[in-house]
Design a protein around this motif. Structure first.
Motif, PDB file in Angstrom:
ATOM      1  N   LEU A  85      38.423 -12.973  53.167  1.00 16.77           N
ATOM      2  CA  LEU A  85      37.734 -13.717  54.207  1.00 16.77           C
ATOM      3  C   LEU A  85      37.008 -14.909  53.588  1.00 16.77           C
ATOM      4  CD1 LEU A  85      36.154 -10.861  56.371  1.00 16.77           C
ATOM      5  CD2 LEU A  85      38.145 -12.267  56.924  1.00 16.77           C
ATOM      6  N   SER A  86      36.899 -15.996  54.362  1.00 17.56           N
ATOM      7  CA  SER A  86      36.162 -17.172  53.897  1.00 17.56           C
ATOM      8  C   SER A  86      34.813 -17.216  54.616  1.00 17.56           C
ATOM      9  CB  SER A  86      36.964 -18.443  54.154  1.00 17.56           C
ATOM     10  OG  SER A  86      37.297 -18.560  55.519  1.00 17.56           O
ATOM     11  N   ILE A  87      33.749 -17.377  53.833  1.00 17.86           N
ATOM     12  CA  ILE A  87      32.384 -17.315  54.345  1.00 17.86           C
ATOM     13  C   ILE A  87      31.671 -18.615  54.009  1.00 17.86           C
ATOM     14  CG2 ILE A  87      30.245 -15.986  54.419  1.00 17.86           C
ATOM     15  CD1 ILE A  87      32.627 -14.345  55.283  1.00 17.86           C
ATOM     16  N   ALA A  88      30.934 -19.157  54.960  1.00 17.39           N
ATOM     17  CA  ALA A  88      30.087 -20.337  54.732  1.00 17.39           C
ATOM     18  C   ALA A  88      28.637 -19.955  55.002  1.00 17.39           C
ATOM     19  CB  ALA A  88      30.522 -21.483  55.642  1.00 17.39           C
ATOM     20  N   VAL A  89      27.733 -20.838  54.614  1.00 20.71           N
ATOM     21  CA  VAL A  89      26.297 -20.598  54.792  1.00 20.71           C
ATOM     22  C   VAL A  89      25.685 -21.806  55.489  1.00 20.71           C
ATOM     23  CG1 VAL A  89      24.098 -20.118  53.650  1.00 20.71           C
ATOM     24  CG2 VAL A  89      26.227 -19.195  52.704  1.00 20.71           C
ATOM     25  N   GLY A  90      24.905 -21.543  56.527  1.00 21.77           N
ATOM     26  CA  GLY A  90      24.167 -22.599  57.200  1.00 21.77           C
ATOM     27  C   GLY A  90      22.788 -22.771  56.586  1.00 21.77           C
ATOM     28  N   ASP A  91      21.879 -23.333  57.327  1.00 25.58           N
ATOM     29  CA  ASP A  91      20.536 -23.611  56.829  1.00 25.58           C
ATOM     30  C   ASP A  91      19.653 -22.382  57.022  1.00 25.58           C
ATOM     31  OD1 ASP A  91      18.426 -24.917  55.771  1.00 25.58           O
ATOM     32  OD2 ASP A  91      18.160 -26.368  57.394  1.00 25.58           O
ATOM     33  N   LEU A 177      39.356 -26.657  53.925  1.00 19.42           N
ATOM     34  CA  LEU A 177      39.708 -25.310  54.362  1.00 19.42           C
ATOM     35  C   LEU A 177      38.675 -24.797  55.358  1.00 19.42           C
ATOM     36  CD1 LEU A 177      40.779 -23.770  50.933  1.00 19.42           C
ATOM     37  CD2 LEU A 177      42.237 -24.750  52.714  1.00 19.42           C
ATOM     38  N   ARG A 178      39.155 -24.128  56.370  1.00 21.04           N
ATOM     39  CA  ARG A 178      38.270 -23.599  57.397  1.00 21.04           C
ATOM     40  C   ARG A 178      37.547 -22.357  56.895  1.00 21.04           C
ATOM     41  NH1 ARG A 178      39.738 -19.072  60.313  1.00 21.04           N
ATOM     42  NH2 ARG A 178      41.775 -18.176  59.810  1.00 21.04           N
ATOM     43  N   SER A 179      36.497 -21.968  57.600  1.00 22.18           N
ATOM     44  CA  SER A 179      35.792 -20.724  57.310  1.00 22.18           C
ATOM     45  C   SER A 179      36.036 -19.731  58.434  1.00 22.18           C
ATOM     46  CB  SER A 179      34.286 -20.974  57.159  1.00 22.18           C
ATOM     47  OG  SER A 179      33.729 -21.415  58.388  1.00 22.18           O
ATOM     48  N   ASP A 180      35.987 -18.444  58.093  1.00 22.89           N
ATOM     49  CA  ASP A 180      36.109 -17.390  59.108  1.00 22.89           C
ATOM     50  C   ASP A 180      34.756 -17.064  59.735  1.00 22.89           C
ATOM     51  OD1 ASP A 180      38.946 -16.900  58.777  1.00 22.89           O
ATOM     52  OD2 ASP A 180      38.443 -15.995  56.849  1.00 22.89           O
ATOM     53  N   TYR A 181      33.727 -17.023  58.889  1.00 24.91           N
ATOM     54  CA  TYR A 181      32.386 -16.677  59.355  1.00 24.91           C
ATOM     55  C   TYR A 181      31.370 -17.541  58.614  1.00 24.91           C
ATOM     56  CZ  TYR A 181      34.750 -12.407  60.943  1.00 24.91           C
ATOM     57  OH  TYR A 181      35.607 -11.517  61.537  1.00 24.91           O
ATOM     58  N   TYR A 182      30.177 -17.651  59.180  1.00 21.81           N
ATOM     59  CA  TYR A 182      29.086 -18.284  58.448  1.00 21.81           C
ATOM     60  C   TYR A 182      27.798 -17.503  58.682  1.00 21.81           C
ATOM     61  CZ  TYR A 182      27.764 -20.595  62.885  1.00 21.81           C
ATOM     62  OH  TYR A 182      27.395 -20.864  64.167  1.00 21.81           O
ATOM     63  N   ILE A 183      26.916 -17.571  57.692  1.00 20.65           N
ATOM     64  CA  ILE A 183      25.631 -16.862  57.721  1.00 20.65           C
ATOM     65  C   ILE A 183      24.530 -17.880  57.986  1.00 20.65           C
ATOM     66  CG2 ILE A 183      23.980 -15.515  56.363  1.00 20.65           C
ATOM     67  CD1 ILE A 183      26.359 -14.396  54.800  1.00 20.65           C
ATOM     68  N   ILE A 184      23.642 -17.536  58.878  1.00 17.16           N
ATOM     69  CA  ILE A 184      22.525 -18.419  59.221  1.00 17.16           C
ATOM     70  C   ILE A 184      21.317 -17.547  59.539  1.00 17.16           C
ATOM     71  CG2 ILE A 184      22.915 -18.565  61.721  1.00 17.16           C
ATOM     72  CD1 ILE A 184      22.495 -21.687  61.252  1.00 17.16           C
ATOM     73  N   GLY A 185      20.141 -18.149  59.541  1.00  9.75           N
ATOM     74  CA  GLY A 185      18.926 -17.390  59.824  1.00  9.75           C
ATOM     75  C   GLY A 185      17.726 -18.079  59.218  1.00  9.75           C
ATOM     76  N   GLY A 186      16.721 -17.291  58.827  1.00 10.33           N
ATOM     77  CA  GLY A 186      15.518 -17.889  58.261  1.00 10.33           C
ATOM     78  C   GLY A 186      14.551 -16.857  57.744  1.00 10.33           C
ATOM     79  N   LEU A 187      13.561 -17.352  57.000  1.00 14.51           N
ATOM     80  CA  LEU A 187      12.434 -16.537  56.528  1.00 14.51           C
ATOM     81  C   LEU A 187      11.372 -16.581  57.614  1.00 14.51           C
ATOM     82  CD1 LEU A 187      12.375 -17.965  52.905  1.00 14.51           C
ATOM     83  CD2 LEU A 187      13.539 -15.916  53.720  1.00 14.51           C
ATOM     84  N   THR A 188      11.013 -15.438  58.147  1.00 15.64           N
ATOM     85  CA  THR A 188      10.222 -15.391  59.374  1.00 15.64           C
ATOM     86  C   THR A 188       8.856 -14.739  59.238  1.00 15.64           C
ATOM     87  OG1 THR A 188      11.454 -13.372  59.931  1.00 15.64           O
ATOM     88  CG2 THR A 188      12.236 -15.436  60.898  1.00 15.64           C
ATOM     89  N   GLU A 189       8.575 -14.077  58.121  1.00 16.08           N
ATOM     90  CA  GLU A 189       7.297 -13.376  58.006  1.00 16.08           C
ATOM     91  C   GLU A 189       6.692 -13.540  56.624  1.00 16.08           C
ATOM     92  OE1 GLU A 189       6.830  -9.318  59.381  1.00 16.08           O
ATOM     93  OE2 GLU A 189       8.734  -9.462  60.459  1.00 16.08           O
ATOM     94  N   VAL A 190       5.398 -13.784  56.604  1.00 12.45           N
ATOM     95  CA  VAL A 190       4.565 -13.600  55.419  1.00 12.45           C
ATOM     96  C   VAL A 190       3.260 -12.999  55.924  1.00 12.45           C
ATOM     97  CG1 VAL A 190       3.281 -14.692  53.561  1.00 12.45           C
ATOM     98  CG2 VAL A 190       5.552 -15.501  54.096  1.00 12.45           C
ATOM     99  N   ASN A 191       2.995 -11.761  55.556  1.00 13.29           N
ATOM    100  CA  ASN A 191       1.791 -11.071  56.007  1.00 13.29           C
ATOM    101  C   ASN A 191       0.940 -10.721  54.795  1.00 13.29           C
ATOM    102  OD1 ASN A 191       2.609 -10.870  58.853  1.00 13.29           O
ATOM    103  ND2 ASN A 191       4.200  -9.517  58.075  1.00 13.29           N
ATOM    104  N   TYR A 192      -0.241 -11.295  54.755  1.00 12.75           N
ATOM    105  CA  TYR A 192      -1.140 -11.059  53.622  1.00 12.75           C
ATOM    106  C   TYR A 192      -1.945  -9.778  53.822  1.00 12.75           C
ATOM    107  CZ  TYR A 192      -0.243 -15.951  52.447  1.00 12.75           C
ATOM    108  OH  TYR A 192       0.354 -17.139  52.123  1.00 12.75           O
ATOM    109  N   ASN A 193      -2.296  -9.181  52.717  1.00  6.81           N
ATOM    110  CA  ASN A 193      -3.265  -8.081  52.694  1.00  6.81           C
ATOM    111  C   ASN A 193      -2.955  -7.008  53.731  1.00  6.81           C
ATOM    112  OD1 ASN A 193      -5.410  -6.748  51.602  1.00  6.81           O
ATOM    113  ND2 ASN A 193      -6.982  -7.945  52.643  1.00  6.81           N
TER     114      ASN A 193
END
Length: 458
Positions: A85-91, A177-193
Protein backbone atom coordinates in the motif's frame (compact mmCIF):
# COMPACT_ATOMS: atom_id res chain seq x y z
CA UNK A 1 19.45 19.05 36.27
CA UNK A 2 21.76 19.09 39.27
CA UNK A 3 22.21 21.83 41.84
CA UNK A 4 24.75 22.35 44.59
CA UNK A 5 24.92 25.52 46.66
CA UNK A 6 27.36 26.08 49.52
CA UNK A 7 26.94 29.28 51.51
CA UNK A 8 29.01 29.37 54.72
CA UNK A 9 28.35 32.74 56.33
CA UNK A 10 30.98 33.56 58.94
CA UNK A 11 30.16 36.07 61.64
CA UNK A 12 33.69 36.48 62.88
CA UNK A 13 37.21 35.09 62.54
CA UNK A 14 38.38 31.82 61.01
CA UNK A 15 36.20 28.71 61.05
CA UNK A 16 36.74 26.27 63.93
CA UNK A 17 38.45 23.02 62.97
CA UNK A 18 35.35 20.96 63.83
CA UNK A 19 33.14 23.18 61.69
CA UNK A 20 35.51 23.01 58.71
CA UNK A 21 35.68 19.21 59.01
CA UNK A 22 31.88 18.96 59.14
CA UNK A 23 31.55 21.26 56.14
CA UNK A 24 34.05 19.27 54.08
CA UNK A 25 32.36 15.99 55.02
CA UNK A 26 28.91 17.31 54.07
CA UNK A 27 30.13 18.63 50.74
CA UNK A 28 31.89 15.35 49.96
CA UNK A 29 28.78 13.30 50.74
CA UNK A 30 26.56 15.57 48.69
CA UNK A 31 28.89 15.63 45.72
CA UNK A 32 29.31 11.85 45.78
CA UNK A 33 25.53 11.41 45.67
CA UNK A 34 25.08 13.96 42.92
CA UNK A 35 27.19 12.68 40.03
CA UNK A 36 27.61 15.52 37.58
CA UNK A 37 28.31 14.69 33.90
CA UNK A 38 31.70 15.76 32.58
CA UNK A 39 32.31 16.72 28.96
CA UNK A 40 35.46 17.70 27.11
CA UNK A 41 36.29 20.95 25.40
CA UNK A 42 37.55 20.73 21.82
CA UNK A 43 39.44 23.43 19.90
CA UNK A 44 38.10 23.29 16.34
CA UNK A 45 40.75 25.70 14.94
CA UNK A 46 43.99 27.17 16.29
CA UNK A 47 42.64 30.72 16.42
CA UNK A 48 39.29 29.81 17.99
CA UNK A 49 38.22 29.37 21.57
CA UNK A 50 37.55 25.76 22.61
CA UNK A 51 33.93 24.61 22.55
CA UNK A 52 32.19 22.12 24.79
CA UNK A 53 31.53 18.78 23.09
CA UNK A 54 28.96 16.33 24.40
CA UNK A 55 27.74 12.95 23.13
CA UNK A 56 27.56 12.38 19.39
CA UNK A 57 24.35 11.92 17.39
CA UNK A 58 22.58 8.56 17.43
CA UNK A 59 19.55 6.82 16.00
CA UNK A 60 16.48 8.38 17.64
CA UNK A 61 14.94 5.19 18.96
CA UNK A 62 11.72 4.85 20.94
CA UNK A 63 10.14 2.01 22.96
CA UNK A 64 8.09 1.10 19.85
CA UNK A 65 11.01 0.28 17.53
CA UNK A 66 10.55 -3.47 18.03
CA UNK A 67 6.81 -3.12 17.42
CA UNK A 68 7.45 -1.51 14.03
CA UNK A 69 9.88 -4.28 13.07
CA UNK A 70 7.32 -6.88 14.14
CA UNK A 71 4.42 -5.25 12.23
CA UNK A 72 6.59 -4.86 9.12
CA UNK A 73 7.44 -8.56 9.29
CA UNK A 74 3.75 -9.48 9.60
CA UNK A 75 2.63 -7.22 6.75
CA UNK A 76 5.24 -8.64 4.37
CA UNK A 77 4.52 -12.25 5.22
CA UNK A 78 0.76 -11.96 4.63
CA UNK A 79 1.04 -9.80 1.48
CA UNK A 80 1.60 -12.87 -0.73
CA UNK A 81 3.36 -10.99 -3.50
CA UNK A 82 0.84 -8.14 -3.75
CA UNK A 83 2.15 -4.61 -4.18
CA UNK A 84 2.51 -2.68 -0.90
CA UNK A 85 0.00 0.00 0.00
CA UNK A 86 1.11 3.59 -0.63
CA UNK A 87 0.71 5.98 2.30
CA UNK A 88 1.04 9.78 2.41
CA UNK A 89 1.04 12.20 5.34
CA UNK A 90 -0.83 15.48 5.61
CA UNK A 91 -0.23 18.32 8.05
CA UNK A 92 -0.09 17.14 11.68
CA UNK A 93 -0.52 20.49 13.41
CA UNK A 94 -0.20 21.69 16.99
CA UNK A 95 -3.74 22.54 18.08
CA UNK A 96 -2.98 22.86 21.80
CA UNK A 97 -2.45 26.64 21.76
CA UNK A 98 0.15 26.24 24.51
CA UNK A 99 2.95 28.77 24.24
CA UNK A 100 5.64 29.90 26.67
CA UNK A 101 7.13 33.37 26.42
CA UNK A 102 10.57 32.04 27.28
CA UNK A 103 10.55 28.63 25.56
CA UNK A 104 8.14 29.11 22.66
CA UNK A 105 5.71 26.35 21.67
CA UNK A 106 5.36 23.69 24.33
CA UNK A 107 5.01 20.78 21.91
CA UNK A 108 6.75 20.18 18.59
CA UNK A 109 5.56 21.80 15.39
CA UNK A 110 7.00 18.85 13.45
CA UNK A 111 4.29 16.25 13.97
CA UNK A 112 4.17 15.41 10.26
CA UNK A 113 7.91 14.77 10.20
CA UNK A 114 7.59 12.40 13.16
CA UNK A 115 4.82 10.47 11.38
CA UNK A 116 6.97 10.20 8.24
CA UNK A 117 9.84 8.84 10.37
CA UNK A 118 7.46 6.34 11.94
CA UNK A 119 6.35 5.12 8.51
CA UNK A 120 10.01 4.77 7.54
CA UNK A 121 10.47 2.25 10.35
CA UNK A 122 8.13 -0.12 8.48
CA UNK A 123 10.73 -0.47 5.73
CA UNK A 124 9.47 -2.08 2.54
CA UNK A 125 6.17 -3.18 4.06
CA UNK A 126 4.55 0.00 2.69
CA UNK A 127 5.40 2.67 0.12
CA UNK A 128 5.56 6.23 1.42
CA UNK A 129 4.43 9.09 -0.82
CA UNK A 130 5.48 12.72 -0.33
CA UNK A 131 2.55 15.10 0.05
CA UNK A 132 3.65 17.31 2.95
CA UNK A 133 6.22 19.46 1.14
CA UNK A 134 6.01 19.16 -2.64
CA UNK A 135 7.37 22.62 -3.48
CA UNK A 136 10.55 21.43 -5.20
CA UNK A 137 8.71 18.83 -7.29
CA UNK A 138 6.03 21.34 -8.27
CA UNK A 139 8.66 23.91 -9.24
CA UNK A 140 10.50 21.42 -11.45
CA UNK A 141 7.24 20.36 -13.09
CA UNK A 142 6.57 24.02 -13.81
CA UNK A 143 10.05 24.35 -15.36
CA UNK A 144 9.35 21.23 -17.40
CA UNK A 145 6.03 22.63 -18.60
CA UNK A 146 7.84 25.77 -19.77
CA UNK A 147 10.53 23.63 -21.45
CA UNK A 148 13.21 25.04 -19.17
CA UNK A 149 14.30 21.88 -17.31
CA UNK A 150 17.10 19.77 -18.75
CA UNK A 151 19.70 17.23 -17.68
CA UNK A 152 22.57 18.26 -19.99
CA UNK A 153 21.62 15.75 -22.70
CA UNK A 154 19.73 15.93 -25.98
CA UNK A 155 16.34 14.21 -26.12
CA UNK A 156 14.40 12.99 -29.13
CA UNK A 157 11.08 14.78 -29.60
CA UNK A 158 8.45 13.98 -32.22
CA UNK A 159 5.89 16.74 -32.86
CA UNK A 160 4.28 18.56 -35.77
CA UNK A 161 7.75 19.73 -36.80
CA UNK A 162 8.94 16.17 -37.14
CA UNK A 163 11.65 14.27 -35.26
CA UNK A 164 14.24 16.49 -33.63
CA UNK A 165 16.66 16.68 -30.71
CA UNK A 166 15.88 19.14 -27.91
CA UNK A 167 17.82 20.11 -24.77
CA UNK A 168 14.83 20.07 -22.42
CA UNK A 169 13.16 17.08 -20.82
CA UNK A 170 9.98 16.07 -22.70
CA UNK A 171 7.12 15.39 -20.32
CA UNK A 172 4.00 13.42 -21.12
CA UNK A 173 2.44 13.26 -17.63
CA UNK A 174 1.81 10.45 -15.21
CA UNK A 175 5.15 10.47 -13.41
CA UNK A 176 3.72 11.20 -9.93
CA UNK A 177 2.55 8.05 -8.18
CA UNK A 178 -0.80 8.11 -6.45
CA UNK A 179 -1.38 7.26 -2.80
CA UNK A 180 -3.91 4.78 -1.42
CA UNK A 181 -4.31 6.43 1.98
CA UNK A 182 -3.05 9.45 3.88
CA UNK A 183 -2.67 10.19 7.60
CA UNK A 184 -3.77 13.51 9.04
CA UNK A 185 -4.59 14.91 12.47
CA UNK A 186 -2.95 16.98 15.17
CA UNK A 187 -1.58 17.38 18.68
CA UNK A 188 -4.61 18.30 20.74
CA UNK A 189 -3.75 18.14 24.45
CA UNK A 190 -1.18 19.42 26.89
CA UNK A 191 -2.33 19.14 30.50
CA UNK A 192 -0.01 20.38 33.21
CA UNK A 193 0.20 19.08 36.75
CA UNK A 194 -2.23 16.20 36.47
CA UNK A 195 -0.79 15.04 39.74
CA UNK A 196 2.11 16.15 41.89
CA UNK A 197 3.28 15.34 45.36
CA UNK A 198 6.27 14.78 47.53
CA UNK A 199 7.70 14.64 50.97
CA UNK A 200 10.19 16.77 52.84
CA UNK A 201 11.51 16.11 56.34
CA UNK A 202 13.86 18.28 58.37
CA UNK A 203 15.36 18.04 61.83
CA UNK A 204 17.20 21.13 62.98
CA UNK A 205 16.98 22.46 59.40
CA UNK A 206 18.67 19.32 58.02
CA UNK A 207 16.85 16.79 55.88
CA UNK A 208 15.91 15.36 52.45
CA UNK A 209 13.11 16.14 50.00
CA UNK A 210 11.43 14.16 47.23
CA UNK A 211 8.88 15.50 44.75
CA UNK A 212 7.11 13.99 41.72
CA UNK A 213 5.24 15.66 38.87
CA UNK A 214 2.94 14.33 36.11
CA UNK A 215 1.61 16.00 32.95
CA UNK A 216 0.29 14.56 29.70
CA UNK A 217 0.13 15.13 25.94
CA UNK A 218 -2.53 13.93 23.52
CA UNK A 219 -2.93 13.44 19.78
CA UNK A 220 -5.82 12.67 17.43
CA UNK A 221 -5.02 10.97 14.12
CA UNK A 222 -7.06 9.52 11.29
CA UNK A 223 -6.29 7.64 8.09
CA UNK A 224 -8.27 8.56 4.99
CA UNK A 225 -8.75 6.71 1.71
CA UNK A 226 -7.37 9.12 -0.90
CA UNK A 227 -9.70 8.19 -3.74
CA UNK A 228 -12.99 8.43 -1.81
CA UNK A 229 -11.98 10.62 1.20
CA UNK A 230 -13.53 7.98 3.43
CA UNK A 231 -12.15 8.06 6.98
CA UNK A 232 -11.12 4.46 7.52
CA UNK A 233 -10.15 4.83 11.17
CA UNK A 234 -9.58 7.56 13.76
CA UNK A 235 -7.62 7.17 17.00
CA UNK A 236 -7.18 9.38 20.05
CA UNK A 237 -4.09 8.74 22.18
CA UNK A 238 -2.47 10.30 25.22
CA UNK A 239 0.75 9.75 27.13
CA UNK A 240 1.70 10.86 30.61
CA UNK A 241 5.04 12.60 31.15
CA UNK A 242 6.65 12.15 34.55
CA UNK A 243 9.34 14.06 36.43
CA UNK A 244 10.94 13.96 39.84
CA UNK A 245 13.17 16.01 42.12
CA UNK A 246 15.44 14.55 44.79
CA UNK A 247 17.51 16.67 47.13
CA UNK A 248 18.83 17.34 50.58
CA UNK A 249 19.85 20.49 52.41
CA UNK A 250 21.43 21.93 55.52
CA UNK A 251 20.56 25.38 56.86
CA UNK A 252 21.80 25.98 60.37
CA UNK A 253 24.46 27.47 62.58
CA UNK A 254 27.52 25.51 63.60
CA UNK A 255 29.09 27.58 66.31
CA UNK A 256 29.07 31.15 65.05
CA UNK A 257 28.90 30.12 61.37
CA UNK A 258 25.72 29.71 59.29
CA UNK A 259 25.84 26.95 56.67
CA UNK A 260 23.40 26.78 53.74
CA UNK A 261 24.16 23.60 51.74
CA UNK A 262 21.82 22.18 49.10
CA UNK A 263 22.30 19.33 46.64
CA UNK A 264 19.96 17.37 44.45
CA UNK A 265 18.82 16.44 40.96
CA UNK A 266 15.81 17.00 38.74
CA UNK A 267 14.76 14.54 36.03
CA UNK A 268 11.96 15.03 33.49
CA UNK A 269 10.93 12.61 30.78
CA UNK A 270 11.48 14.37 27.43
CA UNK A 271 8.17 15.94 26.39
CA UNK A 272 8.88 15.73 22.65
CA UNK A 273 9.90 12.08 22.96
CA UNK A 274 6.52 11.49 24.61
CA UNK A 275 4.84 13.22 21.64
CA UNK A 276 6.86 11.10 19.18
CA UNK A 277 5.96 7.87 20.98
CA UNK A 278 2.27 8.83 21.04
CA UNK A 279 2.26 9.56 17.30
CA UNK A 280 4.12 6.31 16.59
CA UNK A 281 1.52 4.25 18.42
CA UNK A 282 -1.18 5.98 16.40
CA UNK A 283 0.67 5.11 13.17
CA UNK A 284 0.92 1.46 14.25
CA UNK A 285 -2.83 1.26 14.86
CA UNK A 286 -3.79 3.05 11.63
CA UNK A 287 -1.46 1.01 9.41
CA UNK A 288 -2.63 -2.17 11.12
CA UNK A 289 -6.18 -1.30 10.08
CA UNK A 290 -5.59 -0.55 6.39
CA UNK A 291 -3.26 -3.54 5.91
CA UNK A 292 -5.62 -5.81 7.85
CA UNK A 293 -2.67 -6.97 9.94
CA UNK A 294 -3.35 -7.31 13.70
CA UNK A 295 -0.83 -5.20 15.61
CA UNK A 296 -1.84 -6.41 19.06
CA UNK A 297 0.86 -9.09 19.44
CA UNK A 298 3.47 -6.59 18.27
CA UNK A 299 2.43 -3.89 20.72
CA UNK A 300 2.18 -6.09 23.80
CA UNK A 301 5.96 -5.93 24.16
CA UNK A 302 5.98 -2.12 24.09
CA UNK A 303 3.46 -1.38 26.83
CA UNK A 304 6.18 -0.57 29.33
CA UNK A 305 7.71 2.89 29.59
CA UNK A 306 10.85 3.90 27.74
CA UNK A 307 13.89 2.01 28.94
CA UNK A 308 11.90 -0.67 30.76
CA UNK A 309 11.94 -4.28 29.61
CA UNK A 310 9.17 -5.47 27.34
CA UNK A 311 6.96 -8.11 28.88
CA UNK A 312 6.42 -10.06 25.65
CA UNK A 313 8.59 -10.44 22.54
CA UNK A 314 7.28 -8.44 19.60
CA UNK A 315 6.49 -11.47 17.48
CA UNK A 316 5.19 -14.87 18.51
CA UNK A 317 8.14 -17.05 19.35
CA UNK A 318 7.88 -20.83 19.70
CA UNK A 319 8.93 -21.98 23.14
CA UNK A 320 11.79 -23.99 21.66
CA UNK A 321 12.43 -25.64 18.28
CA UNK A 322 10.65 -28.95 17.96
CA UNK A 323 12.38 -32.26 18.51
CA UNK A 324 14.82 -33.72 17.60
CA UNK A 325 16.71 -30.48 18.32
CA UNK A 326 18.37 -30.63 21.74
CA UNK A 327 17.96 -27.98 24.39
CA UNK A 328 19.53 -24.61 23.58
CA UNK A 329 23.33 -24.54 23.48
CA UNK A 330 24.22 -28.22 23.29
CA UNK A 331 27.44 -28.93 25.14
CA UNK A 332 28.94 -30.80 22.20
CA UNK A 333 28.34 -28.08 19.63
CA UNK A 334 31.70 -26.54 18.66
CA UNK A 335 30.19 -23.35 17.25
CA UNK A 336 28.19 -22.17 20.26
CA UNK A 337 29.82 -22.47 23.63
CA UNK A 338 27.44 -22.81 26.55
CA UNK A 339 26.78 -19.63 28.47
CA UNK A 340 26.36 -19.49 32.22
CA UNK A 341 22.84 -18.78 33.54
CA UNK A 342 22.12 -15.08 33.66
CA UNK A 343 21.31 -13.44 36.98
CA UNK A 344 17.67 -12.47 37.42
CA UNK A 345 18.46 -8.77 37.02
CA UNK A 346 20.05 -9.39 33.61
CA UNK A 347 17.13 -11.55 32.50
CA UNK A 348 14.68 -8.81 33.37
CA UNK A 349 16.56 -6.21 31.33
CA UNK A 350 16.49 -8.11 28.03
CA UNK A 351 14.43 -7.06 25.00
CA UNK A 352 13.71 -9.13 21.90
CA UNK A 353 14.43 -8.33 18.26
CA UNK A 354 13.90 -10.19 14.98
CA UNK A 355 16.57 -9.89 12.27
CA UNK A 356 15.42 -11.04 8.82
CA UNK A 357 17.87 -11.87 6.00
CA UNK A 358 17.17 -11.69 2.28
CA UNK A 359 16.45 -15.00 0.59
CA UNK A 360 19.60 -17.09 0.04
CA UNK A 361 21.72 -14.05 0.85
CA UNK A 362 23.82 -12.59 3.66
CA UNK A 363 22.22 -9.14 3.32
CA UNK A 364 19.88 -7.99 6.07
CA UNK A 365 16.36 -7.44 4.70
CA UNK A 366 14.84 -3.97 4.47
CA UNK A 367 12.41 -4.52 7.34
CA UNK A 368 15.38 -5.18 9.65
CA UNK A 369 17.58 -2.38 8.31
CA UNK A 370 17.54 -0.54 11.66
CA UNK A 371 18.34 -3.63 13.75
CA UNK A 372 21.94 -2.62 14.52
CA UNK A 373 20.83 0.90 15.49
CA UNK A 374 18.17 -0.57 17.77
CA UNK A 375 20.66 -2.90 19.47
CA UNK A 376 23.14 -0.06 20.03
CA UNK A 377 20.38 2.15 21.47
CA UNK A 378 19.22 -0.56 23.87
CA UNK A 379 22.78 -1.27 25.03
CA UNK A 380 23.36 2.41 25.77
CA UNK A 381 20.19 2.35 27.86
CA UNK A 382 21.61 -0.56 29.87
CA UNK A 383 19.42 -3.22 28.27
CA UNK A 384 20.52 -6.47 26.75
CA UNK A 385 19.03 -7.74 23.48
CA UNK A 386 18.04 -11.24 22.41
CA UNK A 387 17.89 -11.64 18.64
CA UNK A 388 16.17 -14.23 16.49
CA UNK A 389 17.86 -14.65 13.09
CA UNK A 390 15.26 -15.45 10.43
CA UNK A 391 15.05 -16.33 6.74
CA UNK A 392 12.24 -17.20 4.36
CA UNK A 393 10.93 -20.70 4.92
CA UNK A 394 11.06 -21.52 1.20
CA UNK A 395 14.77 -20.84 0.63
CA UNK A 396 15.66 -23.17 -2.21
CA UNK A 397 18.98 -24.56 -0.95
CA UNK A 398 18.07 -27.32 1.49
CA UNK A 399 21.50 -28.98 1.63
CA UNK A 400 22.38 -29.07 5.38
CA UNK A 401 26.09 -28.37 4.87
CA UNK A 402 25.48 -25.38 2.58
CA UNK A 403 22.74 -24.06 4.84
CA UNK A 404 25.09 -24.31 7.82
CA UNK A 405 27.79 -22.42 5.90
CA UNK A 406 25.25 -19.74 4.90
CA UNK A 407 24.24 -19.34 8.55
CA UNK A 408 27.93 -18.84 9.46
CA UNK A 409 28.21 -16.12 6.81
CA UNK A 410 25.03 -14.44 8.03
CA UNK A 411 26.34 -14.43 11.59
CA UNK A 412 29.57 -12.84 10.38
CA UNK A 413 27.62 -10.22 8.40
CA UNK A 414 25.49 -9.34 11.43
CA UNK A 415 28.54 -9.11 13.70
CA UNK A 416 30.21 -6.82 11.15
CA UNK A 417 27.11 -4.60 11.02
CA UNK A 418 26.98 -4.41 14.82
CA UNK A 419 30.72 -3.64 14.95
CA UNK A 420 30.06 -0.52 12.84
CA UNK A 421 27.81 0.65 15.69
CA UNK A 422 30.48 0.10 18.34
CA UNK A 423 29.50 -3.43 19.43
CA UNK A 424 32.51 -5.78 19.38
CA UNK A 425 31.93 -9.22 17.79
CA UNK A 426 32.89 -10.95 21.04
CA UNK A 427 29.92 -9.33 22.77
CA UNK A 428 27.49 -11.20 20.48
CA UNK A 429 26.82 -14.68 21.93
CA UNK A 430 25.14 -17.56 20.10
CA UNK A 431 22.55 -19.12 22.41
CA UNK A 432 21.22 -21.68 19.95
CA UNK A 433 21.48 -22.83 16.37
CA UNK A 434 20.71 -26.17 14.67
CA UNK A 435 23.29 -28.91 15.05
CA UNK A 436 25.42 -29.65 11.94
CA UNK A 437 23.53 -31.81 9.46
CA UNK A 438 20.11 -31.02 10.96
CA UNK A 439 17.51 -31.06 8.15
CA UNK A 440 14.61 -29.83 10.29
CA UNK A 441 12.91 -26.59 9.23
CA UNK A 442 12.46 -24.70 12.51
CA UNK A 443 9.42 -22.61 11.66
CA UNK A 444 9.06 -19.14 13.17
CA UNK A 445 5.65 -17.63 12.64
CA UNK A 446 4.16 -17.83 9.16
CA UNK A 447 6.60 -18.15 6.29
CA UNK A 448 9.90 -17.87 8.20
CA UNK A 449 12.47 -20.27 9.58
CA UNK A 450 14.60 -19.75 12.68
CA UNK A 451 18.34 -19.75 11.94
CA UNK A 452 19.82 -18.94 15.33
CA UNK A 453 19.23 -17.20 18.64
CA UNK A 454 21.74 -14.58 19.77
CA UNK A 455 22.27 -12.49 22.85
CA UNK A 456 24.08 -9.20 23.36
CA UNK A 457 24.67 -8.11 26.96
CA UNK A 458 25.24 -4.48 27.90
Amino acid sequence: MHALNLYPLSARGPLPRRTMTLSALAATLLLSGCALPTYQQVRMADDEAPVMQGPGPRHNGTPLDNSFACLSHRIVEQRNGRAPLSIAVGDIKDYTGKYSQGDGNVVTQGGSLMVYSALGKLGGAIDVRERFDTRVAELELAYTDRRQLGDGNQHALADEKGQRAVPWLPYYGGSILRSDYYIIGGLTEVNYNIQSGGIEAQVNQIGPRYRVFTMNVGADLRIVETKTLRVVRAVSLQKQIVGREIGAGIFRFFGSNLFDINAGSKDLEPVQLGVRTTLEQGVLELISTVTQTPAGPCMEGAKTAAGEPAAVPPTPVPAEPAAPVPAPVPAAAPFAAATEPMPEKTKASMTSLDVVFEENNTRIAQQSATAADTVATRLRAGQGVRMALLARENENDQNPARRDALTDERLQALRAELAQHGIPPGQVQVLWRPTPGDTTVHRYGAGYRLLARLQVKP
